[in-house]
Design a protein around this motif. Structure first.
Motif, PDB file in Angstrom:
ATOM      1  N   PRO A  29      42.364  -1.679  78.875  1.00  0.00           N
ATOM      2  CA  PRO A  29      42.968  -0.362  79.074  1.00  0.00           C
ATOM      3  C   PRO A  29      42.103   0.773  78.531  1.00  0.00           C
ATOM      4  O   PRO A  29      41.271   0.572  77.662  1.00  0.00           O
ATOM      5  CB  PRO A  29      44.268  -0.459  78.278  1.00  0.00           C
ATOM      6  N   MET A  30      42.295   1.957  79.067  1.00  0.00           N
ATOM      7  CA  MET A  30      41.735   3.143  78.481  1.00  0.00           C
ATOM      8  C   MET A  30      42.468   3.409  77.157  1.00  0.00           C
ATOM      9  O   MET A  30      43.555   2.886  76.918  1.00  0.00           O
ATOM     10  CB  MET A  30      41.952   4.357  79.400  1.00  0.00           C
ATOM     11  N   TYR A  31      41.870   4.203  76.288  1.00  0.00           N
ATOM     12  CA  TYR A  31      42.571   4.549  75.050  1.00  0.00           C
ATOM     13  C   TYR A  31      43.798   5.401  75.362  1.00  0.00           C
ATOM     14  O   TYR A  31      44.887   5.144  74.846  1.00  0.00           O
ATOM     15  CB  TYR A  31      41.627   5.288  74.111  1.00  0.00           C
ATOM     16  N   ARG A  32      43.616   6.423  76.187  1.00  0.00           N
ATOM     17  CA  ARG A  32      44.720   7.282  76.587  1.00  0.00           C
ATOM     18  C   ARG A  32      44.632   7.621  78.063  1.00  0.00           C
ATOM     19  O   ARG A  32      43.546   7.711  78.619  1.00  0.00           O
ATOM     20  CB  ARG A  32      44.692   8.613  75.810  1.00  0.00           C
ATOM     21  N   ALA A  96      44.082  12.089  83.979  1.00  0.00           N
ATOM     22  CA  ALA A  96      42.851  11.927  83.225  1.00  0.00           C
ATOM     23  C   ALA A  96      42.943  10.704  82.338  1.00  0.00           C
ATOM     24  O   ALA A  96      44.043  10.237  82.024  1.00  0.00           O
ATOM     25  CB  ALA A  96      42.584  13.168  82.372  1.00  0.00           C
ATOM     26  N   ALA A  97      41.786  10.203  81.944  1.00  0.00           N
ATOM     27  CA  ALA A  97      41.736   9.049  81.054  1.00  0.00           C
ATOM     28  C   ALA A  97      40.638   9.250  80.029  1.00  0.00           C
ATOM     29  O   ALA A  97      39.577   9.805  80.350  1.00  0.00           O
ATOM     30  CB  ALA A  97      41.493   7.765  81.843  1.00  0.00           C
ATOM     31  N   ASP A  98      40.905   8.836  78.809  1.00  0.00           N
ATOM     32  CA  ASP A  98      39.923   8.858  77.729  1.00  0.00           C
ATOM     33  C   ASP A  98      39.630   7.440  77.280  1.00  0.00           C
ATOM     34  O   ASP A  98      40.559   6.636  77.106  1.00  0.00           O
ATOM     35  CB  ASP A  98      40.441   9.657  76.535  1.00  0.00           C
ATOM     36  N   ARG A  99      38.356   7.159  77.036  1.00  0.00           N
ATOM     37  CA  ARG A  99      37.981   5.832  76.564  1.00  0.00           C
ATOM     38  C   ARG A  99      38.219   5.662  75.073  1.00  0.00           C
ATOM     39  O   ARG A  99      38.511   4.569  74.595  1.00  0.00           O
ATOM     40  CB  ARG A  99      36.499   5.579  76.865  1.00  0.00           C
ATOM     41  N   ILE A 100      38.075   6.764  74.319  1.00  0.00           N
ATOM     42  CA  ILE A 100      38.254   6.699  72.872  1.00  0.00           C
ATOM     43  C   ILE A 100      39.068   7.891  72.417  1.00  0.00           C
ATOM     44  O   ILE A 100      39.281   8.843  73.175  1.00  0.00           O
ATOM     45  CB  ILE A 100      36.901   6.655  72.132  1.00  0.00           C
ATOM     46  N   TYR A 101      39.456   7.848  71.145  1.00  0.00           N
ATOM     47  CA  TYR A 101      40.226   8.943  70.566  1.00  0.00           C
ATOM     48  C   TYR A 101      39.406  10.217  70.584  1.00  0.00           C
ATOM     49  O   TYR A 101      38.236  10.234  70.213  1.00  0.00           O
ATOM     50  CB  TYR A 101      40.612   8.578  69.136  1.00  0.00           C
ATOM     51  N   PHE A 102      40.037  11.305  71.028  1.00  0.00           N
ATOM     52  CA  PHE A 102      39.383  12.606  71.066  1.00  0.00           C
ATOM     53  C   PHE A 102      40.015  13.582  70.103  1.00  0.00           C
ATOM     54  O   PHE A 102      39.347  14.412  69.503  1.00  0.00           O
ATOM     55  CB  PHE A 102      39.437  13.154  72.494  1.00  0.00           C
TER      56      PHE A 102
END
Length: 121
Positions: A29-32, A96-102
């Motif tokens: 999964p993506m992070y978010r 949208a998708a983020d791979r890591i915490y932003f």
């Protein structure tokens, strides 16, 4: 990673819509995953996100209590249930998708193509 958004349309004020965003083609999964929206001549605005592993959610103040974000892990899909829609919710909605915490909101490492939501008064 490809994000495919769907579910936009025309609705009267006070009505409801559900947006969906299906993710494919990458490492999950993506992070978010979450949603932004944009109206002409304005910056893209963060709406909501869900942290995939925990299911925790976060909303911008203007949609709290009206929008609900959820996920279906089996299908790598995120949903945005919108109720009590207002004319000011009219916008193109982007997933949208983020791979890591932003940070508290999202960066948007990957973007979908956008789906138009129009709320008539």
């Amino acid at each position: 990673v490809q994000l495919q958004a769907s579910g936009g349309g025309l609705v009267q004020a006070g009505g409801s819509l559900r947006l969906a965003c299906a993710a494919s083609g990458g490492t999950f999964p993506m992070y978010r995953m979450g949603w932004f929206r944009q109206v002409p001549e304005k910056a893209r605005e963060f709406v909501a996100h869900i942290t995939w592993n925990t299911g925790s959610t976060y909303y911008t103040d203007s949609v709290k209590g009206r929008f609900t974000i959820s996920r279906d892990s089996a299908w790598n899909t995120v949903y945005l249930q919108m109720k009590d829609l207002k004319p000011e919710d009219t916008a193109v909605y982007y997933c949208a998708a983020d791979r890591i915490y932003f940070g508290p909101t999202m960066k948007g490492d990957f973007w979908g193509q956008g789906t138009l939501v129009t709320v008539s008064s």
